[in-house]
Motif scaffolding. Structure first.
Motif, PDB file in Angstrom:
ATOM      1  N   ILE A  65       0.970  -1.187  -0.114  1.00  0.00           N
ATOM      2  CA  ILE A  65       0.058   0.045   0.168  1.00  0.00           C
ATOM      3  C   ILE A  65       1.012   1.093  -0.024  1.00  0.00           C
ATOM      4  CG2 ILE A  65      -1.733   1.219   1.338  1.00  0.00           C
ATOM      5  CD1 ILE A  65      -2.665  -1.272   2.378  1.00  0.00           C
ATOM      6  N   ALA A  66       0.733   2.001  -1.121  1.00  0.00           N
ATOM      7  CA  ALA A  66       1.729   3.355  -1.101  1.00  0.00           C
ATOM      8  C   ALA A  66       1.050   4.353  -0.909  1.00  0.00           C
ATOM      9  CB  ALA A  66       2.231   3.059  -2.634  1.00  0.00           C
ATOM     10  N   GLY A  67      -0.222   4.449  -0.413  1.00  0.00           N
ATOM     11  CA  GLY A  67      -0.818   5.688  -0.374  1.00  0.00           C
ATOM     12  C   GLY A  67      -2.299   5.470   0.164  1.00  0.00           C
ATOM     13  N   GLY A  68      -2.627   6.377   0.672  1.00  0.00           N
ATOM     14  CA  GLY A  68      -4.318   6.319   1.175  1.00  0.00           C
ATOM     15  C   GLY A  68      -4.555   5.790   2.531  1.00  0.00           C
ATOM     16  N   GLU A  69      -5.599   5.616   2.768  1.00  0.00           N
ATOM     17  CA  GLU A  69      -6.051   5.302   4.223  1.00  0.00           C
ATOM     18  C   GLU A  69      -6.976   3.951   4.204  1.00  0.00           C
ATOM     19  OE1 GLU A  69      -5.284   9.338   6.727  1.00  0.00           O
ATOM     20  OE2 GLU A  69      -7.242   8.417   6.685  1.00  0.00           O
ATOM     21  N   ILE A  70      -7.465   3.030   4.912  1.00  0.00           N
ATOM     22  CA  ILE A  70      -8.273   2.357   4.870  1.00  0.00           C
ATOM     23  C   ILE A  70      -8.802   2.342   6.470  1.00  0.00           C
ATOM     24  CG2 ILE A  70      -9.057   0.006   4.956  1.00  0.00           C
ATOM     25  CD1 ILE A  70      -6.968  -0.727   3.232  1.00  0.00           C
ATOM     26  N   ILE A  71     -10.131   2.871   6.763  1.00  0.00           N
ATOM     27  CA  ILE A  71     -10.565   3.052   7.916  1.00  0.00           C
ATOM     28  C   ILE A  71     -11.652   2.168   8.260  1.00  0.00           C
ATOM     29  CG2 ILE A  71     -11.758   4.912   9.250  1.00  0.00           C
ATOM     30  CD1 ILE A  71     -10.084   6.862   7.679  1.00  0.00           C
TER      31      ILE A  71
END
Lengths: 348, 310, 326
Positions: A65-71
């Motif tokens: 995962i190179a970017g962003g978010e998982i919430i």
């Protein structure tokens, strides 16, 4: 409104290779509400399985995962240490995969595999876990569950095995299940049974499902909303009926148009010319633009230079410059007219 | 002319490809390849570049016998690694011995490959009872260790040909024995590939048209199978050299007139207790480094050509 | 289950017959079989007698049947080199080889399997890389060379351990064992390590390769997706699936060890069957070679059979009938 169960924001998945960095999933965002079924559909290689893997934290190296978010449930999960995410897996987020035969360890009885999962997450005694395991098997429709619990995976047929796999995924009562092509390896008649089962369990347990598949029929039957992925991006996302009957993105329109109807009297099957670009050669701007018939309708050659984000388009959201500057809902008649026009232009 | 362009082109594609890339990044393999090349070239050109000629009795002087390596106290500078009981320079004997070892090893592997590939192709293509028979023989042979089979063949040859004549043909018997003990792995691999190809439609189509499907299958199976076969062969060379060395050490390999590294080790073994360790240790080290380099290359090759690991 | 065993038994008998046939051919086509069976002082009359008794004027298959009958009774004739009945020689030498081979095999399992698991689970660690390189070196070292180096270091330079023979042995009925005496055990150390090198490296690489493959499977992925702990995944699931195929190969390797013992026994002058065999090959002593071949064939076939049965017991897929049902 309740906050969504799962929020994926600007997720980017990369694969470092010796030829450079390949971007397999490029800045996608979507939500899943509690209890809803989100279908994720697209061709092979569009990035849907990777997205599912990333959510549950099982992205295989060298992918990362190179970017962003998982919430999830308000808490960020993509950057958790191993032990934290392990506790979430199975207990909060479950997964089922395509091939039920290879998903089960052939050397252990299914009973052992279920009770093991239960005991890992819930504080039950072995006897209690076994009782619960038999209940689960009953729920997924395995006959004579109290006897078959001691059978080995190879002693079940394909459809039964997938039911066992589903029971395993539900063993610790997760709130979200990532289902990666759960029916692809099954006969059509069994597919229907499994889909019905998934829907029933989802309703009864309030489990949300992220249903990844390339089969639009399954989506139509099962999903509440659907996201159409193309070349690692989301092309369109919206309620299932709207996306299917009133698609707004030229790719989705092409997809829907390519589905033949029994009553049609065409000589040739409709198709979208060209093919999905390889990850090493994704076009600038909109990834679909080389194959799009509507490119000329957008001024300034915007399609080839700027990548569109998800823009409101009728009842759905589409990543297409055709919908730039439009907001809010349009009348039903307008939608119908637009979709019919679009369909006529794409079919041969 | 077109053929030449093809060759140059395939060279260019090779150096562009994944295999060369993997090679460049792997310092151990580079070292191993250099070492192996040195060993092979040294052996190949031994008659011309060895510092002394160990077989020319006129140049041997018993007073030179049992000299330790050049860097030790009693060593003589012209014998870098010392001399043996007859005054022969150990380095030169090693170079000549490597020659014998390599020739036997490579020839045996080549023969093994040819027999194995042929039997595999026949087995896969013809199928039926021929296939069943060949595979049964292969299975039975596999349950016996290669060294035993090689020993048996050698022993039988010794009995049949008679001890006097045996020496003359020993090398050929040895090559045959080692080849016979190793063909199965090639046969199995090729058979597998052949079976896969045979079921493909183009073979049936060719048969319908009346073309020789065998020839077509040949040209399709072989390119596919060359990669794994090459890996097997490389590793097999290492095994073959060890097998030959073992047989020679046991006294049932090459005749004493054409000593291989194994023979040298055996001869040197007699002097271990009296303290002349270099006569056996240096040939031993030469053997180990040779085989080790080949194994490193073979191991790397197997990983580099394995599509699953990319 | 029974059908399976019977089938395998029949196959084994077939293999044994094939091996016997090869041994029989050795007898017949490599010289005068009568000369092989009789001591050299026998007169022409004796030979004629024996020829008739042996039925050498009989057709081929009858001779073969007689050979098989003799073999089953353990009669393989007289050793050309030593002039004694071959079966006696074999029985004398068998314990030495078996003790050596078993010790080496146990070493292989006890050291090789844990190392294999370690290098599979901790792929990136320096220890793993070191071990793997070491295993590559181990595979490149011929058996006899290891023996020589060990003798050089431990017997010649350090003088700690003996370099030949078996030490003092205790006679237990038909069996002679070296385990019960100090010198017997000391004599066992170097040969066992020499012979054991190969199984250690083999098992290490085998277990590692198998475990790596198992770790890539879907059911391991699914186990992780269910949130099982690392211990449960590695030692509950992966280990069992790894060891099951390793068992079969381990069993087959035991047979191979008995053959490799030939080399080790030669280096250490260990009085076992292997040394006997080598001396037979050097001397072209056909009866001993033939008998050794039959015995080895029998050992291998039996081991194969036992391994098959073991596999059957351990892998449930081979055992139970497939149940249907939707």
């Amino acid at each position: 409104m309740n906050p969504p169960l799962l929020q994926v924001k600007n997720l980017r998945i990369e694969f470092p290779t010796r030829r450079g960095i390949l971007v397999a999933v490029d800045d996608i965002s979507f939500d899943i509400a509690a209890g809803e079924v989100l279908g994720v559909v697209g061709e092979s290689g569009a990035g849907k399985s990777l997205t599912g893997a990333a959510v549950i934290g099982l992205l295989e190296p060298p992918g990362r995962i190179a970017g962003g978010e998982i919430i999830f449930n308000g808490k960020r999960i993509d950057n958790l240490p191993f032990e934290e995410i392990r506790k979430i897996r199975g207990r909060e987020i479950g997964a089922i995969f395509q091939d039920p035969l290879t998903s089960l360890n052939p050397l252990y009885t299914i009973g052992r595999q279920i009770t093991e999962t239960i005991e890992t997450h819930l504080a039950l005694t072995h006897a209690q876990a076994r009782t619960r395991a038999i209940e689960l098997l009953n729920e997924v429709g395995i006959p004579a569950a109290d006897k078959r619990i001691d059978h080995y995976p190879h002693q079940f047929s394909g459809g039964m095995r997938q039911r066992v796999v589903i029971s395993l995924a539900l063993a610790a009562n997760p709130k979200l299940i990532i289902a990666d092509e759960p029916t692809t390896a099954l006969d059509v008649s069994i597919q229907a049974q499994i889909i019905t089962l998934l829907k029933k369990l989802g309703r009864e347990h309030g489990t949300a499902v992220m249903l990844v598949t390339h089969d639009m029929g399954v989506i139509a039957e099962t999903a509440d909303r659907v996201a159409v992925m193309y070349a690692g991006r989301i092309a369109e996302i919206g309620p299932v009926a709207d996306v299917i009957h009133h698609p707004q993105h030229p790719y989705t329109i092409g997809l829907m148009g390519a589905i033949p109807n029994v009553g049609d009297n065409n000589e040739r099957l409709a198709q979208i010319d060209g093919s999905m670009p390889r990850l090493t050669a994704i076009p600038a701007g909109c990834a679909f633009n080389p194959r799009c018939t509507r490119r000329a309708d957008v001024p300034n050659q915007r399609c080839t230079t700027e990548r569109p984000g998800l823009l409101p388009a009728g009842m759905t959201q589409a990543a297409c410059w055709l919908h730039a500057g439009q907001s809010g809902k349009r009348s039903e008649a307008e939608n119908e007219k637009k979709s019919d026009e679009n369909r006529k232009m794409v079919s041969v | 002319m077109a053929a030449l362009i093809n060759v140059v082109d395939s060279f260019r594609r090779f150096f562009d490809g994944d295999v060369w890339y993997s090679f460049k990044r792997n310092p151990l393999v580079i070292v191993a390849t250099v070492a192996a090349l040195i060993g092979i070239l040294g052996a190949a050109f031994a008659p011309w570049i060895a510092p002394h000629n160990p077989f020319d009795l006129k140049t041997l002087n018993l007073l030179d016998a049992f000299s330790p390596p050049a860097w030790s106290e009693l060593g003589k500078p012209q014998f870098w690694l010392g001399t043996d009981d007859q005054g022969r320079d150990v380095l030169s004997t090693i170079m000549h011995g490597s020659r014998v070892s390599l020739v036997v090893g490579i020839c045996a592997v080549f023969l093994s490959m040819v027999v194995g590939i042929t039997l595999g192709l026949i087995s896969g293509y013809v199928g039926g009872s021929v296939d069943a028979f060949i595979m049964r023989v292969a299975d039975i042979q596999l349950s016996f260790p290669a060294i035993l089979i090689a020993l048996l063949i050698d022993g039988v040859a010794r009995a049949v040909i008679g001890k006097e004549h045996h020496d003359q043909v020993a090398v050929y018997v040895l090559i045959f024995a080692i080849a016979a003990s190793g063909w199965v792995q090639y046969a199995r691999t090729v058979r597998g590939s052949t079976l896969v190809e045979r079921n493909k439609e183009y073979v049936q189509a060719a048969q319908v048209i009346g073309r020789r499907s065998l020839a077509i299958m040949f040209s399709h199976v072989l390119p596919n199978v060359m990669g794994p076969v090459f890996v097997l062969a490389t590793l097999h060379v290492g095994t073959a050299i060890i097998t030959e060395a073992t047989l020679s050490f046991l006294g049932v390999g090459v005749p004493p007139t054409q000593p291989s590294l194994g023979t040298l080790i055996r001869v040197g073994n007699d002097f271990l207790f009296s303290g002349e360790w270099w006569i056996t240790v240096f040939p031993g080290l030469a053997l180990v480094f040779l085989v080790l380099s080949i194994n490193i290359i073979g191991d790397w090759l197997r990983d580099a050509l394995n599509p699953k690991l990319r | 289950m029974l059908a399976f065993i019977i089938r395998r038994l029949l196959q084994s008998i077939l293999v044994m017959l094939a091996v016997g046939f090869i041994a029989f051919s050795l007898f017949n086509f490599t010289g005068d079989p009568v000369a092989l069976m009789l001591p050299p002082e026998a007169t022409q009359l004796d030979r004629e007698e024996v020829r008739k008794t042996l039925g050498l004027d009989q057709p081929f298959y009858v001779q073969f049947a007689v050979f098989v009958q003799n073999a089953l009774q353990g009669n393989f004739g007289i050793s050309l080199r030593l002039g004694r009945p071959v079966s006696q020689l074999l029985i004398e030498r068998l314990p030495a080889t078996l003790e050596l081979a078993t010790t080496a095999a146990v070493l292989g399992l006890l050291i090789g399997i844990p190392l294999g698991i370690y290098t599979a689970l901790k792929r990136e660690s320096w220890t793993s890389k070191l071990l793997l390189t070491g295993s590559l070196i181990g595979v490149s070292l011929p058996n006899f060379l290891i023996g020589i180096f060990l003798i050089l270091i431990f017997a010649v330079w350090l003088g700690w351990l003996p370099s030949f023979g078996r030490g003092d042995v205790t006679q237990l009925g038909l069996w002679t064992t070296g385990f019960l005496t100090e010198s017997g055990l000391k004599a066992l150390v170097l040969p066992a390590i020499t012979l054991g090198f190969y199984p250690v490296t083999l098992f290490m690489r085998l277990v590692r390769a198998q475990m790596l493959e198992v770790l890539r499977t879907d059911y391991i992925k699914f186990a992780r997706a269910r949130g099982l702990t690392n211990n449960a995944v590695y030692f509950g699931h992966a280990l069992k699936n790894t060891l099951v195929p390793v068992i079969t190969i381990a069993g087959l390797q035991l047979g191979g060890l008995i053959a490799f013992a030939i080399i080790t026994e030669t280096v250490f002058q260990w009085p076992g069957m292997g040394l006997l065999f080598i001396q037979a090959v050097q001397f072209a002593d056909i009866p001993v070679m033939a008998a050794y071949l039959c015995l080895i064939g029998f050992i291998f076939v039996s081991i194969n059979l036992m391994v098959d049965v073991l596999y059957y017991i351990v892998d449930p897929r081979l055992r139970t009938d497939r149940a249907g049902g939707h």
